[in-house]
Design a protein around this motif. Structure first.
Motif, mmCIF file in Angstrom:
data_model
loop_
_atom_site.group_PDB
_atom_site.id
_atom_site.type_symbol
_atom_site.label_atom_id
_atom_site.label_comp_id
_atom_site.label_asym_id
_atom_site.label_seq_id
_atom_site.Cartn_x
_atom_site.Cartn_y
_atom_site.Cartn_z
ATOM 1 N N UNK A 251 0.828 -1.207 0.000
ATOM 2 C CA UNK A 251 0.000 0.000 0.000
ATOM 3 C C UNK A 251 0.865 1.261 0.000
ATOM 4 N N UNK A 252 1.976 1.215 0.702
ATOM 5 C CA UNK A 252 2.894 2.361 0.708
ATOM 6 C C UNK A 252 3.429 2.625 -0.695
ATOM 7 N N UNK A 253 3.794 1.581 -1.406
ATOM 8 C CA UNK A 253 4.307 1.742 -2.768
ATOM 9 C C UNK A 253 3.228 2.258 -3.711
ATOM 10 N N UNK A 254 2.030 1.724 -3.589
ATOM 11 C CA UNK A 254 0.926 2.138 -4.457
ATOM 12 C C UNK A 254 0.638 3.619 -4.285
ATOM 13 N N UNK A 255 0.558 4.060 -3.049
ATOM 14 C CA UNK A 255 0.248 5.478 -2.791
ATOM 15 C C UNK A 255 1.342 6.400 -3.296
ATOM 16 N N UNK A 256 2.585 5.924 -3.258
ATOM 17 C CA UNK A 256 3.702 6.795 -3.634
ATOM 18 C C UNK A 256 3.951 6.833 -5.141
ATOM 19 N N UNK A 257 3.450 5.846 -5.855
ATOM 20 C CA UNK A 257 3.795 5.735 -7.276
ATOM 21 C C UNK A 257 3.013 6.738 -8.124
ATOM 22 N N UNK A 258 3.718 7.455 -8.961
ATOM 23 C CA UNK A 258 3.103 8.444 -9.842
ATOM 24 C C UNK A 258 3.435 8.207 -11.309
ATOM 25 N N UNK A 259 4.318 7.253 -11.569
ATOM 26 C CA UNK A 259 4.702 6.916 -12.927
ATOM 27 C C UNK A 259 5.718 5.800 -12.907
ATOM 28 N N UNK A 260 6.006 5.237 -14.087
ATOM 29 C CA UNK A 260 6.988 4.158 -14.169
ATOM 30 C C UNK A 260 6.345 2.836 -14.518
ATOM 31 N N UNK A 261 6.992 1.750 -14.086
ATOM 32 C CA UNK A 261 6.523 0.412 -14.451
ATOM 33 C C UNK A 261 6.261 -0.420 -13.201
ATOM 34 N N UNK A 262 5.097 -1.038 -13.170
ATOM 35 C CA UNK A 262 4.709 -1.920 -12.074
ATOM 36 C C UNK A 262 4.524 -3.330 -12.612
ATOM 37 N N UNK A 263 5.239 -4.277 -12.025
ATOM 38 C CA UNK A 263 5.154 -5.673 -12.427
ATOM 39 C C UNK A 263 4.414 -6.473 -11.356
ATOM 40 N N UNK A 264 3.509 -7.324 -11.799
ATOM 41 C CA UNK A 264 2.795 -8.245 -10.911
ATOM 42 C C UNK A 264 3.022 -9.655 -11.442
ATOM 43 N N UNK A 265 3.299 -10.609 -10.541
ATOM 44 C CA UNK A 265 3.659 -11.945 -10.997
ATOM 45 C C UNK A 265 2.741 -13.013 -10.413
ATOM 46 N N UNK A 266 2.667 -14.123 -11.126
ATOM 47 C CA UNK A 266 1.966 -15.310 -10.637
ATOM 48 C C UNK A 266 2.790 -16.531 -11.020
ATOM 49 N N UNK A 267 3.182 -17.366 -10.036
ATOM 50 C CA UNK A 267 4.015 -18.538 -10.318
ATOM 51 C C UNK A 267 3.171 -19.706 -10.829
ATOM 52 N N UNK A 268 3.810 -20.820 -11.156
ATOM 53 C CA UNK A 268 3.046 -22.002 -11.573
ATOM 54 C C UNK A 268 2.124 -22.484 -10.458
ATOM 55 N N UNK A 269 1.026 -23.103 -10.867
ATOM 56 C CA UNK A 269 0.094 -23.689 -9.910
ATOM 57 C C UNK A 269 0.689 -24.985 -9.352
#
Length: 516
Positions: A251-269
């Motif tokens: 949540x701290x990162x989300x609130x502070x981010x104003x631009x750039x690249x955000x990566x979200x990952x999901x590993x194998x099941x």
């Protein structure tokens, strides 16, 4: 030579040399046990050399090698007899001390035995719910729970912490506060199963026997499987809602981010809550859209699989969210390395490895079977407890049941699944305790409230085979479409249902049904 004390009469160490025996005697030891086979590596002293030096130093000596086809469990009884026959204190060893410690703890268990009619291993969601359901049906039942942790977590709430909806304190309670009255809480961890003798071994040396055993140990978050990930967590913009202490950082990162690249990952099941990786992404995007910065942020979803969600009926609504936020979907992309200081993440794809720079990385760890279960006779080839998918009874040991994230059923690994499984196990365990066959069946129900924005949820509910299994009428909540009512269910109702329903044996809407 590093000596570790296990009890007043027993210590263990790594490989000694013959010349160490005089020093061992000076330290007050009166006997030694060698647990290392001869010939494991070049330069290793032989047992004959060590035994001769021990005799010269006035030490009793016994060789109980562990290795190859001989396990610590195989030598445990002989080790226990040796402790009874040899003068103490005793020093045991192997190459590193690990095998010696394992057999020593097993042997100590033969000296400290305890029995309960029902033993539950694991005091998480599945374990506590099952205990509550058992005691609801049979007050005064002799039941013990093996759980070393002093705090109990509502893990489904961590996504909401990462989205700024819940506070961390909303998701934790002291274990003693949620432990069902009447259960014997053993503040210890399980380190081994001996199902042929209807026993388990605890890390305090206790050998615990049972008539019925219920295994609810969960699975394991394998952070170490991604090179550099553990070292980067909590800094450099690297976070994960899969840990209590890190969800606030999301949540701290989300609130502070104003631009750039955000990566979200999901590993194998398989993983815990297959929807959680994208829930974190949608809540983040919802906040960025609300604050007017989403247009300046590149959002990528790196999914090791080939589909957005395992049940196709819910994919169209999720794809609408993906397109609405402008998310770049990258299937077949598995996170394998993180360089925190450089803010770079490396993914393995069909075309080879790809490195992406990031300003924020929400990483979901690969997941594996619980190591203690995996090393036991209870495990299937993948390391999970092997049970009948309907009765949740072990396929080889009829007095053992398993549920939750640590068993090999094909349902989604969610708290909702554990909530549905717990009454089934309670009914069937009591039947077996009474000498009868299992009576109740589990249909594979699982639920995943897919939070597509702050205020709307796609309420995915399904059973084995991806069959839709809505709990409420579709005119009230149409699970295949985003719903504000489903949001209130997730944000307002489900925490209360968890703390005051599921963990108290109140089986609202999950009453067990007869086995088909």
């Amino acid at each position: 030579m590093q000596i570790r004390t296990l009890s007043p009469d027993l210590s263990i160490c790594d490989q000694p040399r013959p010349e160490d025996m005089a020093r061992i005697a000076e330290l007050g030891f009166r006997a030694v046990i060698g647990n290392r086979p001869d010939g494991e590596e070049a330069g290793q002293p032989t047992w004959a050399e060590l035994a001769a030096a021990a005799a010269q130093a006035g030490l009793a000596a016994r060789h109980l090698p562990i290795g190859g086809q001989v396990s610590a469990a195989d030598q445990a009884e002989a080790f226990a007899r040796a402790l009874g026959e040899m003068p103490g204190p005793v020093l045991a060893w192997c190459r590193s001390g690990n095998r010696a410690e394992q057999v020593a703890r097993l042997a100590l268990g033969f000296r400290h035995e305890r029995h309960h009619r029902v033993v539950v291993v694991g005091g998480g969601s599945a374990g506590i719910a099952t205990i509550a359901s058992l005691l609801k049906r049979r007050k005064g039942l002799d039941i013990a729970v093996v759980e070393p942790r002093e705090e109990h977590y509502y893990q489904p709430g961590w996504t909401m912490v990462g989205g700024g909806v819940f506070k961390p304190r909303d998701t934790v309670r002291p274990t003693g506060k949620i432990m069902p009255k009447g259960a014997h809480w053993l503040h210890a961890g399980c380190i081994g199963f001996d199902p042929d003798r209807k026993a388990i071994l605890l890390d305090d040396g206790t050998r615990l026997t049972y008539e019925v055993l219920i295994v609810a140990m969960g699975n394991r978050l394998a952070w170490e499987a991604v090179d550099g990930l553990e070292a980067a967590l909590g800094q450099f913009g690297v976070t994960s809602n899969y840990r209590y202490d890190l969800a606030p950082y999301t949540w701290e990162l989300v609130r502070a981010m104003r631009g750039g690249r955000a990566l979200f990952t999901q590993p194998p099941m398989p993983i815990k809550c297959a929807g959680a990786p994208q829930k974190a992404m949608y809540l983040s995007c919802s906040e960025w859209r609300r604050s007017g910065v989403l247009g300046g942020i590149e959002v990528e979803f790196h999914n090791a699989g080939t589909a957005l969600f395992g049940v196709a009926d819910y994919v169209p609504a999720l794809m609408e969210a993906v397109h609405g936020y402008g998310i770049d979907l990258r299937f077949g992309s598995n996170l394998v390395a993180v360089d925190g200081p450089a803010r770079e993440a490396t993914f393995r794809t069909a075309e080879g490895e790809v490195t992406r720079r990031f300003d924020m990385l929400h990483a979901v760890p690969p997941q594996a079977a619980n190591a203690i279960v995996a090393a036991s006779p209870l495990a299937d080839a993948g390391g999970y407890a092997q049970v009948d998918p309907a009765t949740l009874r072990h396929v080889r040991y009829p007095e053992i049941f398993a549920l939750g994230d640590g068993c090999n059923t094909a349902n989604a690994k969610t708290a909702a699944a554990a909530r549905k499984q717990a009454p089934v196990v309670a009914v069937n365990a009591l039947a077996v305790l009474d000498g009868e066959a299992p009576l109740a069946g589990y249909d594979g129900y699982g639920s995943c409230p897919l939070t597509v924005d702050r205020g709307h949820i796609v309420l995915a509910e399904f059973a084995y085979g991806g069959k839709l299994a809505p709990t409420l009428p579709t005119w009230l909540i149409e699970g295949k479409r985003p719903s504000r009512l489903a949001w209130h269910l997730k944000a307002d109702a489900l925490p209360a249902i968890y703390w005051h329903g599921m963990l108290k044996g109140r089986e609202w809407l999950v009453q067990p049904v007869p086995l088909q």
